[in-house]
Motif scaffolding. Structure first.
Motif, PDB file in Angstrom:
ATOM      1  N   SER A   1       0.842  -1.205   0.000  1.00 54.19           N
ATOM      2  CA  SER A   1       0.000   0.000   0.000  1.00 54.19           C
ATOM      3  C   SER A   1       0.871   1.246   0.000  1.00 54.19           C
ATOM      4  N   ILE A   2       0.500   2.192  -0.859  1.00 53.46           N
ATOM      5  CA  ILE A   2       1.230   3.466  -0.891  1.00 53.46           C
ATOM      6  C   ILE A   2       0.257   4.602  -0.581  1.00 53.46           C
ATOM      7  N   SER A   3       0.797   5.700  -0.072  1.00 55.16           N
ATOM      8  CA  SER A   3      -0.034   6.853   0.279  1.00 55.16           C
ATOM      9  C   SER A   3      -0.348   7.671  -0.969  1.00 55.16           C
ATOM     10  N   GLU A   4      -1.312   8.574  -0.824  1.00 53.75           N
ATOM     11  CA  GLU A   4      -1.625   9.455  -1.953  1.00 53.75           C
ATOM     12  C   GLU A   4      -0.424  10.341  -2.293  1.00 53.75           C
ATOM     13  N   GLU A   5       0.323  10.745  -1.268  1.00 54.63           N
ATOM     14  CA  GLU A   5       1.536  11.537  -1.517  1.00 54.63           C
ATOM     15  C   GLU A   5       2.539  10.726  -2.351  1.00 54.63           C
ATOM     16  N   GLN A   6       2.707   9.448  -2.015  1.00 54.19           N
ATOM     17  CA  GLN A   6       3.616   8.601  -2.797  1.00 54.19           C
ATOM     18  C   GLN A   6       3.093   8.407  -4.228  1.00 54.19           C
ATOM     19  N   MET A   7       1.779   8.289  -4.375  1.00 55.57           N
ATOM     20  CA  MET A   7       1.194   8.206  -5.717  1.00 55.57           C
ATOM     21  C   MET A   7       1.531   9.464  -6.519  1.00 55.57           C
ATOM     22  N   ASN A   8       1.418  10.620  -5.869  1.00 55.28           N
ATOM     23  CA  ASN A   8       1.722  11.881  -6.550  1.00 55.28           C
ATOM     24  C   ASN A   8       3.193  12.003  -6.921  1.00 55.28           C
ATOM     25  N   LEU A   9       4.033  11.191  -6.273  1.00 53.26           N
ATOM     26  CA  LEU A   9       5.465  11.154  -6.598  1.00 53.26           C
ATOM     27  C   LEU A   9       5.790   9.983  -7.531  1.00 53.26           C
ATOM     28  N   PHE A  10       4.746   9.473  -8.201  1.00 50.09           N
ATOM     29  CA  PHE A  10       4.873   8.472  -9.277  1.00 50.09           C
ATOM     30  C   PHE A  10       5.298   7.075  -8.821  1.00 50.09           C
ATOM     31  N   LEU A  11       5.085   6.761  -7.536  1.00 50.53           N
ATOM     32  CA  LEU A  11       5.473   5.429  -7.086  1.00 50.53           C
ATOM     33  C   LEU A  11       4.588   4.341  -7.712  1.00 50.53           C
ATOM     34  N   GLY A  12       3.334   4.668  -7.968  1.00 52.20           N
ATOM     35  CA  GLY A  12       2.456   3.696  -8.635  1.00 52.20           C
ATOM     36  C   GLY A  12       2.823   3.460 -10.078  1.00 52.20           C
ATOM     37  N   ASN A  13       3.585   4.382 -10.653  1.00 51.90           N
ATOM     38  CA  ASN A  13       3.931   4.314 -12.072  1.00 51.90           C
ATOM     39  C   ASN A  13       5.254   3.579 -12.282  1.00 51.90           C
ATOM     40  N   SER A  14       5.300   2.371 -11.718  1.00 49.53           N
ATOM     41  CA  SER A  14       6.486   1.525 -11.868  1.00 49.53           C
ATOM     42  C   SER A  14       6.099   0.268 -12.647  1.00 49.53           C
ATOM     43  N   LEU A  15       7.088  -0.453 -13.138  1.00 47.34           N
ATOM     44  CA  LEU A  15       6.822  -1.604 -14.006  1.00 47.34           C
ATOM     45  C   LEU A  15       7.901  -2.656 -13.784  1.00 47.34           C
ATOM     46  N   GLN A  16       7.496  -3.918 -13.764  1.00 45.94           N
ATOM     47  CA  GLN A  16       8.476  -4.993 -13.651  1.00 45.94           C
ATOM     48  C   GLN A  16       8.863  -5.495 -15.041  1.00 45.94           C
ATOM     49  N   LEU A  17      10.171  -5.635 -15.249  1.00 44.41           N
ATOM     50  CA  LEU A  17      10.727  -6.181 -16.489  1.00 44.41           C
ATOM     51  C   LEU A  17      11.727  -7.277 -16.120  1.00 44.41           C
ATOM     52  N   GLU A  18      12.136  -8.033 -17.126  1.00 46.19           N
ATOM     53  CA  GLU A  18      13.241  -8.978 -16.910  1.00 46.19           C
ATOM     54  C   GLU A  18      14.289  -8.730 -17.986  1.00 46.19           C
ATOM     55  N   ASN A  19      15.485  -9.271 -17.765  1.00 48.24           N
ATOM     56  CA  ASN A  19      16.526  -9.106 -18.774  1.00 48.24           C
ATOM     57  C   ASN A  19      16.786 -10.424 -19.502  1.00 48.24           C
ATOM     58  N   ASP A  20      17.827 -10.428 -20.319  1.00 45.39           N
ATOM     59  CA  ASP A  20      18.129 -11.609 -21.132  1.00 45.39           C
ATOM     60  C   ASP A  20      18.565 -12.808 -20.295  1.00 45.39           C
ATOM     61  N   LYS A  21      18.906 -12.567 -19.025  1.00 47.47           N
ATOM     62  CA  LYS A  21      19.280 -13.671 -18.127  1.00 47.47           C
ATOM     63  C   LYS A  21      18.144 -14.054 -17.184  1.00 47.47           C
ATOM     64  N   LYS A  22      16.956 -13.454 -17.404  1.00 50.13           N
ATOM     65  CA  LYS A  22      15.759 -13.686 -16.573  1.00 50.13           C
ATOM     66  C   LYS A  22      15.868 -13.060 -15.182  1.00 50.13           C
TER      67      LYS A  22
END
Length: 312
Positions: free
Chosen positions: A235-256
């Motif tokens: 859970s993140i706060s509205e202040e953290q949302m306004n600092l783009f914490l919700g706008n993150s994404l999980q990726l992987e690389n060529d080694k997984k």
């Protein structure tokens, strides 16, 4: 075939005229403008963009960079995830955009470039005609997809039409989770313009500003689905949302190896407990993009269109 939730390949659009977009600012309260010249804003954003591409590649993530065109003027081309999405069954979806000057971002030659990289496009589903009726659904900005579980989360707003969202879910066989998310602006609450600024779903956990979902039943619905799909909820706060914490994404690389990509603004807002939970599952990869965030009102996740297409 169960789709993967994370990919090792992303599309990024290098800007040629990045800047504050008046047409999107009417309902994107993350955007800010000041007296800095348009040329300076673009130059700073371009440097931030190139540094981000270089760092992603350094960590083994495949980045397909396509340059924006000079004409027509497209101040938000750096955020391709709003107009296109790529799926593991070879489908490509094109979306209707709220701002008229963002509709020019849809370019057929970009699809040609993706195919030239060895990816297979079996079908193109184009919802963009909905713009003529002022109906919008801005891709993986409007929707946060749990691809492995075929669940789509959408916070309804001017840019996210409920009926078109349901149609998308029927066409791609996702279960739709509809709710409303709001944020405070000058002592009033307004819809959050995109779902992907208030929540992010990874393989093992979800980051969500649950306080932005004021309706208790809707909040319970979203959290129940996250728990049912065995996501640990951060859970993140509205202040953290306004600092783009919700706008993150999980990726992987060529080694997984797995990475949660986010901006420095977002990272600085994390508390120790949140960092510990994330570190259980994935490394955190941080990018410094203050100009892009300030004038564009979007962060790291908005800059990445994930490619899940099959390869030839």
């Amino acid at each position: 075939m169960i789709s993967k939730q994370i990919t090792d390949t992303v599309l990024m659009i290098e800007p040629v005229a990045f800047g504050f977009n008046q047409q999107t600012a009417v309902n994107n309260f993350f955007q800010q403008n000041d007296s800095l010249s348009a040329e300076s804003v673009h130059e700073r954003a371009l440097e931030e963009f190139r540094n981000m591409v270089e760092k992603l590649r350094k960590f083994g993530i495949n980045v397909i960079v396509i340059k924006d065109t000079d004409q027509p003027h497209k101040p938000d081309s750096i955020f391709p995830n709003n107009w296109i999405s790529f799926h593991s069954d070879g489908k490509v979806i094109l979306y209707p955009m709220y701002a008229k000057n963002r509709r020019f971002e849809r370019r057929e030659d970009i699809l040609d470039s993706i195919e030239q990289e060895g990816f297979i496009i079996n079908e193109i589903i184009d919802y963009s005609k909905a713009e003529e009726e002022n109906i919008f659904l801005e891709g993986t900005g409007s929707m946060v997809l749990d691809r492995s579980n075929q669940i789509a989360y959408a916070a309804i707003s001017e840019r996210t039409d409920e009926e078109l969202f349901i149609e998308f879910c029927e066409d791609l066989e996702f279960s739709p989770i509809v709710f409303h998310s709001t944020q405070v602006k000058e002592d009033k609450r307004y819809p959050v313009y995109h779902t992907n600024v208030m929540m992010s779903v990874t393989e093992d956990f979800a980051i969500i500003c649950k306080d932005s979902i004021q309706n208790i039943k809707e909040r319970k619905l979203v959290l129940d689905f996250l728990h049912t799909t065995k996501k640990e909820v951060i859970s993140i706060s509205e202040e953290q949302m306004n600092l783009f914490l919700g706008n993150s994404l999980q990726l992987e690389n060529d080694k997984k190896d797995k990475f949660l990509v986010m901006s420095n603004t977002a990272y600085q807002s994390l508390d120790a407990g949140q960092i510990n939970v994330i570190n259980k599952y994935t490394q955190i990869l941080v990018f410094n993009i203050p100009t892009i965030e300030k004038y564009g009102g979007g962060s790291v996740r908005c800059m990445l269109a994930e490619i899940f297409l099959p390869k030839a």
